[in-house]
Design a protein around this motif. Structure first.
Motif, PDB file in Angstrom:
ATOM      1  N   MET A  49     -26.776  36.267  24.993  1.00 60.80           N
ATOM      2  CA  MET A  49     -25.315  36.165  25.533  1.00 60.80           C
ATOM      3  C   MET A  49     -24.735  35.151  26.639  1.00 60.80           C
ATOM      4  N   GLU A  50     -25.733  34.483  27.231  1.00 59.72           N
ATOM      5  CA  GLU A  50     -25.401  33.427  28.169  1.00 59.72           C
ATOM      6  C   GLU A  50     -24.831  32.254  27.534  1.00 59.72           C
ATOM      7  N   LYS A  51     -25.156  32.129  26.042  1.00 67.69           N
ATOM      8  CA  LYS A  51     -24.542  30.908  25.409  1.00 67.69           C
ATOM      9  C   LYS A  51     -23.567  31.496  24.276  1.00 67.69           C
ATOM     10  N   ASN A  52     -23.473  32.853  23.947  1.00 65.00           N
ATOM     11  CA  ASN A  52     -22.829  33.385  23.083  1.00 65.00           C
ATOM     12  C   ASN A  52     -21.836  34.354  23.278  1.00 65.00           C
ATOM     13  N   SER A  53     -21.630  34.649  24.721  1.00 64.49           N
ATOM     14  CA  SER A  53     -20.709  35.893  25.047  1.00 64.49           C
ATOM     15  C   SER A  53     -19.135  35.538  24.415  1.00 64.49           C
ATOM     16  N   HIS A  54     -18.775  34.231  24.192  1.00 64.91           N
ATOM     17  CA  HIS A  54     -17.457  33.943  23.963  1.00 64.91           C
ATOM     18  C   HIS A  54     -17.189  34.498  22.412  1.00 64.91           C
ATOM     19  N   LEU A  55     -18.166  34.544  21.569  1.00 64.89           N
ATOM     20  CA  LEU A  55     -18.265  34.821  20.329  1.00 64.89           C
ATOM     21  C   LEU A  55     -17.927  36.299  20.101  1.00 64.89           C
TER      22      LEU A  55
END
Length: 344
Positions: A49-55
């Motif tokens: 989620m550090e990299k993908n929370s925007h998705l």
């Protein structure tokens, strides 16, 4: 209501965007959803989620499925492209500090591109593949003198780059070779392929972390000397500092996907050509509060030595929305402030 929703979903066009946690890909996913598409996107680790929370946030805009896939794993994109009308190949290795660039950047870039394209062939539904390359595959070549106009017929000089090994030489080499490998594969397998070569891409995007291009174009305001050095290297390598807003790039990607019958080959995507000297003067006048160093560009040409032309894209009927430095910087400065690159 359920029947109506099911019918609506059945009418939606479906697109796959590889590398959804990246800067350009995240903006493309957002625009596709806003345009009514159902979207599948791939990341290496959906649970990060550090990299993908925007998705997760983008799922509020429409049907967005986040799938695991890896460029190095053959067949891992099969599920992502299955049933899709269009595939946007955005993910690519960007290991600029590799100890062995041939093995760690160039070969994986070609291998990964062909991996996704094989998945598109197996899917049997993909009408058009849009490959995102880079203007680095166009302009990284010796350019003595002034007045050069570079278009889709121009290719970066792989032999020159491999011999000189100057700066991030392997990146343009990887882009040239993956483009050519993709084109050959498309011809052999009946794939409808277009390639888009964006110039320095800036502007606000959903991705949590901005790529090098955003802090680089803000470097004369932020005082970041390392990022300013990237601007200088860009100008010395290509004869100018060409820019495009990420929203224009995403619109161009969708534009070229939907022009299935008439669009073909490579397309450069850039709305303006500037250089360090022009940027210094413009930014010092527009943002006096940031104390731009007026002598930063001393020793560099007063005007761009080359123009990277998007005449082919415009000739197809595409219109850029951000055509001036004013329009581009109004947005990217706000984005830079929001990310903490610039103080308010």
């Amino acid at each position: 209501m359920a029947a109506a929703a099911a019918a609506d979903d059945a009418r939606r066009k479906t697109a796959c965007v590889t590398g959804g946690n990246g800067y350009i890909a995240s903006a493309l996913v957002k625009m596709l959803l806003e345009n009514g598409y159902a979207v599948k996107t791939t990341v290496r680790n959906p649970d990060d989620m550090e990299k993908n929370s925007h998705l997760k946030d983008l799922q509020a805009l429409g049907p967005l499925e986040v799938l695991r896939a890896d460029l190095d794993e053959e067949g891992s994109f099969d599920e992502a492209v299955a049933g899709c009308d269009y595939a946007f190949l955005v993910a690519a290795p960007v290991n600029l500090n590799a100890e062995n660039p041939e093995k760690e950047l160039i070969e994986p870039a070609v291998r990964g591109t062909l991996n996704v394209m094989r998945s598109c062939v197996r899917a049997g539904t993909v009408k058009r593949v849009v490959l995102t390359s880079s203007a680095a595959a166009v302009s990284s070549r010796p350019l003595p003198g002034h007045g050069h106009v570079l278009d889709e017929e121009s290719w970066s000089d792989v032999e020159f780059l491999r011999a000189s090994k100057s700066g991030a030489w392997a990146y343009p080499v990887s882009k040239v070779l993956l483009e050519k490998a993709a084109c050959e594969f498309a011809k052999e397998n009946g794939v409808s392929l277009v390639t888009i070569c964006p110039v320095v891409t800036v502007g606000a995007a959903p991705a949590i972390k901005a790529t090098t291009s955003v802090p680089a174009v803000l470097s004369l305001l932020s005082g970041d000397k390392a990022m300013a050095g990237i601007l200088e290297v860009t100008e010395r390598a290509s004869g100018s500092i060409p820019m495009v807003h990420v929203a224009d790039l995403c619109r161009a990607e969708i534009f070229l996907a939907e022009k299935e019958s008439s669009a073909s080959g490579r397309y450069i995507c850039g709305s303006l050509n500037t250089n360090a000297a022009e940027l210094c003067r413009f930014l010092a006048a527009k943002y006096p509060q940031y104390n731009v160093k007026a002598d930063w560009a001393s020793g560099l040409p007063e005007k761009p030595r080359a123009c990277i032309s998007s005449a082919k894209l415009v000739g197809e009927g595409f219109q850029f929305g951000y055509k001036t430095l004013d329009e581009i910087y109004d947005d990217v400065v706000d984005y830079g402030r929001a990310l903490g690159i610039l103080p308010y």
